[in-house]
Design a protein around this motif. Sequence first.
Motif, short mmCIF file in Angstrom:
data_model
loop_
_atom_site.label_atom_id
_atom_site.label_comp_id
_atom_site.label_asym_id
_atom_site.label_seq_id
_atom_site.Cartn_x
_atom_site.Cartn_y
_atom_site.Cartn_z
N PRO A 1 0.84 -1.21 0.00
CA PRO A 1 0.00 0.00 0.00
C PRO A 1 0.87 1.26 0.00
CG PRO A 1 -0.68 -1.53 1.72
CD PRO A 1 0.57 -2.07 1.14
N VAL A 2 0.31 2.37 -0.40
CA VAL A 2 1.08 3.62 -0.54
C VAL A 2 1.73 4.03 0.77
CG1 VAL A 2 0.91 6.05 -1.17
CG2 VAL A 2 -0.43 4.38 -2.40
N ARG A 3 1.05 3.82 1.90
CA ARG A 3 1.60 4.25 3.19
C ARG A 3 2.85 3.46 3.58
NH1 ARG A 3 0.01 0.97 7.74
NH2 ARG A 3 -1.18 -0.77 6.92
N ASP A 4 3.06 2.27 3.00
CA ASP A 4 4.21 1.43 3.35
C ASP A 4 5.31 1.45 2.31
OD1 ASP A 4 2.99 0.42 5.73
OD2 ASP A 4 1.74 -0.86 4.50
N LYS A 5 5.13 2.19 1.22
CA LYS A 5 6.10 2.16 0.13
C LYS A 5 7.26 3.11 0.37
CE LYS A 5 3.61 0.63 -3.94
NZ LYS A 5 2.98 0.99 -5.17
N GLY A 6 8.38 2.79 -0.26
CA GLY A 6 9.51 3.70 -0.27
C GLY A 6 10.64 3.29 0.65
N PRO A 7 11.84 3.77 0.37
CA PRO A 7 13.01 3.39 1.19
C PRO A 7 12.94 3.95 2.61
CG PRO A 7 13.62 5.04 -0.46
CD PRO A 7 12.22 4.62 -0.77
N VAL A 8 12.33 5.12 2.78
CA VAL A 8 12.24 5.72 4.12
C VAL A 8 11.36 4.85 5.02
CG1 VAL A 8 11.45 7.73 5.43
CG2 VAL A 8 12.64 8.06 3.27
N ARG A 9 10.18 4.47 4.51
CA ARG A 9 9.27 3.64 5.32
C ARG A 9 9.89 2.27 5.60
NH1 ARG A 9 4.11 6.18 6.05
NH2 ARG A 9 4.66 8.35 5.74
N ARG A 10 10.61 1.73 4.62
CA ARG A 10 11.26 0.42 4.84
C ARG A 10 12.31 0.53 5.95
NH1 ARG A 10 11.56 -4.14 1.89
NH2 ARG A 10 13.30 -5.53 2.35
N ARG B 1 20.64 9.35 6.94
CA ARG B 1 20.54 8.41 5.80
C ARG B 1 19.77 8.95 4.62
NH1 ARG B 1 20.97 2.26 7.28
NH2 ARG B 1 22.09 2.43 9.22
N PHE B 2 18.74 9.73 4.88
CA PHE B 2 17.88 10.24 3.79
C PHE B 2 17.76 11.76 3.87
CE2 PHE B 2 16.40 6.02 5.12
CZ PHE B 2 16.54 5.31 3.94
N PRO B 3 18.86 12.47 3.61
CA PRO B 3 18.78 13.94 3.75
C PRO B 3 17.86 14.61 2.72
CG PRO B 3 20.90 13.29 2.83
CD PRO B 3 20.19 12.03 3.20
N ASN B 4 17.76 14.03 1.53
CA ASN B 4 16.98 14.67 0.46
C ASN B 4 15.62 14.03 0.22
OD1 ASN B 4 19.18 16.39 -0.03
ND2 ASN B 4 20.14 14.85 -1.32
N GLU B 5 15.29 12.97 0.96
CA GLU B 5 14.00 12.28 0.78
C GLU B 5 12.93 12.93 1.64
OE1 GLU B 5 13.17 9.30 -0.91
OE2 GLU B 5 15.13 9.23 -1.89
N PRO B 6 11.66 12.93 1.19
CA PRO B 6 10.59 13.44 2.06
C PRO B 6 10.34 12.46 3.21
CG PRO B 6 9.70 12.63 -0.02
CD PRO B 6 11.18 12.56 -0.14
#
Length: 198
Positions: A86-95, A162-167
Amino acid sequence: MFRSRSKDEKAPTDKVTADLSKQPRDPQAPKGRPTPKRSEAQTQRRRAQTVPTDRKEAMRRQREARRADLAKQREALASGDERYLPVRDKGPVRRFVRDFVDSRFCVAEFFLPLAVVILVLSMVRSAQMQNIALLLWLGVIAMIVVDSVGIWIRLKKQLGERFPNEPKRGAIAYGLMRTLQMRRLRLPKPQVKRGERP
């Protein structure tokens, strides 16, 4: 000027085309087959779409498509497959947030079993036991708050590094909500063992 060519004049061009056919085809070159007529292309497109004629058929197909999507989503929640989450769980930040929370013990995940024990103790008709149950409630809540604040600070620092440029909007709240669930019941399923740092 307008006379027909003799056989000798035509021969060299045949040799050139024969040599060209042996070479690999250039991607910029023509496709080598005639373009289909517009009417043929439209009928092929219509055949591929097969739009249902009645509303019931359209609704049935829509339900089947929704069921298939939900089945893929359930499998992804069990396996951690990023494509169908689902959209709320996607992406490297959420992982990363999931792995960060799953790699450690959290007081909040033991809240439900502790709450059951405290409720049983509070049902005993003894003033002393009810006082103990009240103190346990306060102690558990204080430990959850302290642990959650610690996780919030560490998680915010790690995400910044780890994710300075990611939302990162909502990522910390997502992690804190995950701490409230027992590890066995968390979805997507934990992909790291306890103590294994992400």
